[in-house]
Design a protein around this motif. Structure first.
Motif, PDB file in Angstrom:
ATOM      1  N   UNK A 116     -20.413  34.774  23.641  1.00 36.31           N
ATOM      2  CA  UNK A 116     -19.863  35.178  22.344  1.00 36.31           C
ATOM      3  C   UNK A 116     -19.206  34.006  21.628  1.00 36.31           C
ATOM      4  N   UNK A 117     -18.361  33.276  22.333  1.00 38.74           N
ATOM      5  CA  UNK A 117     -17.627  32.196  21.672  1.00 38.74           C
ATOM      6  C   UNK A 117     -18.448  30.923  21.519  1.00 38.74           C
ATOM      7  N   UNK A 118     -19.649  30.890  22.084  1.00 40.92           N
ATOM      8  CA  UNK A 118     -20.559  29.773  21.822  1.00 40.92           C
ATOM      9  C   UNK A 118     -21.467  30.092  20.638  1.00 40.92           C
ATOM     10  N   UNK A 119     -21.410  31.330  20.136  1.00 42.18           N
ATOM     11  CA  UNK A 119     -22.265  31.714  19.023  1.00 42.18           C
ATOM     12  C   UNK A 119     -23.687  32.019  19.451  1.00 42.18           C
ATOM     13  N   UNK A 120     -23.892  32.293  20.733  1.00 39.58           N
ATOM     14  CA  UNK A 120     -25.239  32.538  21.257  1.00 39.58           C
ATOM     15  C   UNK A 120     -25.643  33.996  21.059  1.00 39.58           C
ATOM     16  N   UNK A 121     -24.814  34.933  21.490  1.00 38.15           N
ATOM     17  CA  UNK A 121     -25.044  36.365  21.311  1.00 38.15           C
ATOM     18  C   UNK A 121     -23.717  37.028  20.998  1.00 38.15           C
ATOM     19  N   UNK A 122     -23.771  38.055  20.174  1.00 43.95           N
ATOM     20  CA  UNK A 122     -22.559  38.770  19.828  1.00 43.95           C
ATOM     21  C   UNK A 122     -22.275  39.848  20.869  1.00 43.95           C
ATOM     22  N   UNK A 123     -21.090  39.812  21.427  1.00 47.64           N
ATOM     23  CA  UNK A 123     -20.627  40.829  22.365  1.00 47.64           C
ATOM     24  C   UNK A 123     -19.326  41.424  21.831  1.00 47.64           C
ATOM     25  N   UNK A 124     -19.269  41.641  20.522  1.00 43.64           N
ATOM     26  CA  UNK A 124     -18.049  42.067  19.861  1.00 43.64           C
ATOM     27  C   UNK A 124     -17.540  43.388  20.406  1.00 43.64           C
ATOM     28  N   UNK A 125     -18.391  44.388  20.499  1.00 42.20           N
ATOM     29  CA  UNK A 125     -17.955  45.712  20.931  1.00 42.20           C
ATOM     30  C   UNK A 125     -17.474  45.684  22.377  1.00 42.20           C
ATOM     31  N   UNK A 126     -18.187  45.004  23.245  1.00 42.21           N
ATOM     32  CA  UNK A 126     -17.789  44.916  24.654  1.00 42.21           C
ATOM     33  C   UNK A 126     -16.436  44.236  24.797  1.00 42.21           C
ATOM     34  N   UNK A 127     -16.250  43.132  24.100  1.00 41.45           N
ATOM     35  CA  UNK A 127     -14.982  42.406  24.211  1.00 41.45           C
ATOM     36  C   UNK A 127     -13.825  43.200  23.608  1.00 41.45           C
ATOM     37  N   UNK A 128     -14.069  43.883  22.487  1.00 42.78           N
ATOM     38  CA  UNK A 128     -13.017  44.699  21.877  1.00 42.78           C
ATOM     39  C   UNK A 128     -12.663  45.881  22.774  1.00 42.78           C
ATOM     40  N   UNK A 129     -13.673  46.501  23.377  1.00 44.40           N
ATOM     41  CA  UNK A 129     -13.411  47.625  24.281  1.00 44.40           C
ATOM     42  C   UNK A 129     -12.659  47.163  25.521  1.00 44.40           C
ATOM     43  N   UNK A 130     -13.006  46.000  26.051  1.00 42.80           N
ATOM     44  CA  UNK A 130     -12.294  45.474  27.217  1.00 42.80           C
ATOM     45  C   UNK A 130     -10.834  45.198  26.884  1.00 42.80           C
ATOM     46  N   UNK A 131     -10.592  44.662  25.719  1.00 45.24           N
ATOM     47  CA  UNK A 131      -9.220  44.406  25.286  1.00 45.24           C
ATOM     48  C   UNK A 131      -8.458  45.711  25.122  1.00 45.24           C
ATOM     49  N   UNK A 132      -9.106  46.724  24.567  1.00 44.30           N
ATOM     50  CA  UNK A 132      -8.454  48.015  24.377  1.00 44.30           C
ATOM     51  C   UNK A 132      -8.138  48.677  25.719  1.00 44.30           C
ATOM     52  N   UNK A 133      -9.052  48.620  26.661  1.00 44.39           N
ATOM     53  CA  UNK A 133      -8.809  49.217  27.978  1.00 44.39           C
ATOM     54  C   UNK A 133      -7.660  48.494  28.681  1.00 44.39           C
ATOM     55  N   UNK A 134      -7.643  47.174  28.595  1.00 45.30           N
ATOM     56  CA  UNK A 134      -6.551  46.414  29.214  1.00 45.30           C
ATOM     57  C   UNK A 134      -5.201  46.789  28.589  1.00 45.30           C
TER      58      UNK A 134
END
Length: 182
Positions: A116-134
Motif C-alpha cells: 500500500x505505501x509503495x503505491x503498488x496495490x491499494x489495501x485501504x479497506x483492509x488497513x482501515x478495518x485493522x486500525x478500527x479493530x485495534x
C-alpha cells in the motif's frame, strides 16, 4: 449433407495469413512450417500478445529484510498454530488457536502495508478495518466493564476510526501511486 469447408477467415495480411479464396495442401504445410520455425526462434507471428487488464508500471516492493521469506514463514507458523489449536483441547488449544490467527493476520498485514505505501496495490479497506479493530480492542480493554453502553461506545469508536483511517490511507495511496485511488 454438404461438405464442410476447411477455410478460415484471414487473420492478417502477412505471409502466415490464410486465404479465404482457398489454398492448397502445400501452401498450408508451408505456412505451418513457418509458424513452427518462428516459435522455435521465440516469436509468435500472427498472434496478438495478451495484455493484462492493469499493467504494472512498478516492480513489487521489496521487503526491508531482503530476500528472506519472513512474512511467508510467519504465515506458515500461524497455520501450524491454528491446526495445533484445533487438535489440542482445553486452554492450551485456545491459546494456540488465537496465536495462530494473530500470526497469520500479522504476516498478511505486513505485506499489505508494504504494497500500500509503495503505491503498488491499494489495501485501504483492509488497513482501515485493522486500525478500527485495534482501536476497538484497546477501548474495550480500557473500559473494562461489559454492557450495552460500553458496547455502543466501542462500536462508535470503531466506526469513527474506520472512516478517518480509510480517508487517510486513501490519500496516502493516491500520493504514492501518482493519483490512482485504487
Amino acid at each position: 449433407m454438404g461438405r464442410r469447408s476447411r477455410k478460415r477467415a484471414s487473420a492478417g495480411t502477412g505471409p502466415e495469413a490464410v486465404s479465404t479464396t482457398g489454398s492448397t495442401r502445400a501452401e498450408r504445410d508451408a505456412a505451418r512450417s513457418r509458424r513452427a520455425q518462428a516459435l522455435e526462434r521465440g516469436e509468435a507471428p500472427g498472434r496478438p500478445h495478451r495484455v493484462s487488464a492493469r499493467p504494472r508500471t512498478r516492480p513489487k516492493p521489496p521487503a526491508p529484510w531482503g530476500s528472506f521469506p519472513l512474512s511467508e514463514l510467519v504465515i506458515l507458523l500461524g497455520i501450524v498454530f491454528v491446526i495445533a489449536g484445533l487438535v489440542v483441547w482445553g486452554d492450551r488449544g485456545r491459546t494456540l488457536l488465537v496465536a495462530g490467527m494473530v500470526l497469520g493476520s500479522l504476516g498478511g498485514l505486513e505485506v499489505s502495508i508494504r504494497e500500500h505505501f509503495a503505491g503498488y496495490k491499494s489495501h485501504t479497506t483492509l488497513l482501515a478495518a485493522s486500525t478500527a479493530v485495534l482501536s476497538m480492542i484497546l477501548v474495550s480493554a480500557i473500559g473494562g466493564a461489559s454492557g450495552l453502553a460500553v458496547l455502543g461506545i466501542v462500536v462508535a469508536v470503531g466506526v469513527l476510526v474506520f472512516v478517518l483511517a480509510f480517508w487517510g490511507f486513501r490519500q496516502a495511496f493516491m500520493r504514492r501511486s501518482g493519483g490512482l485511488g485504487f
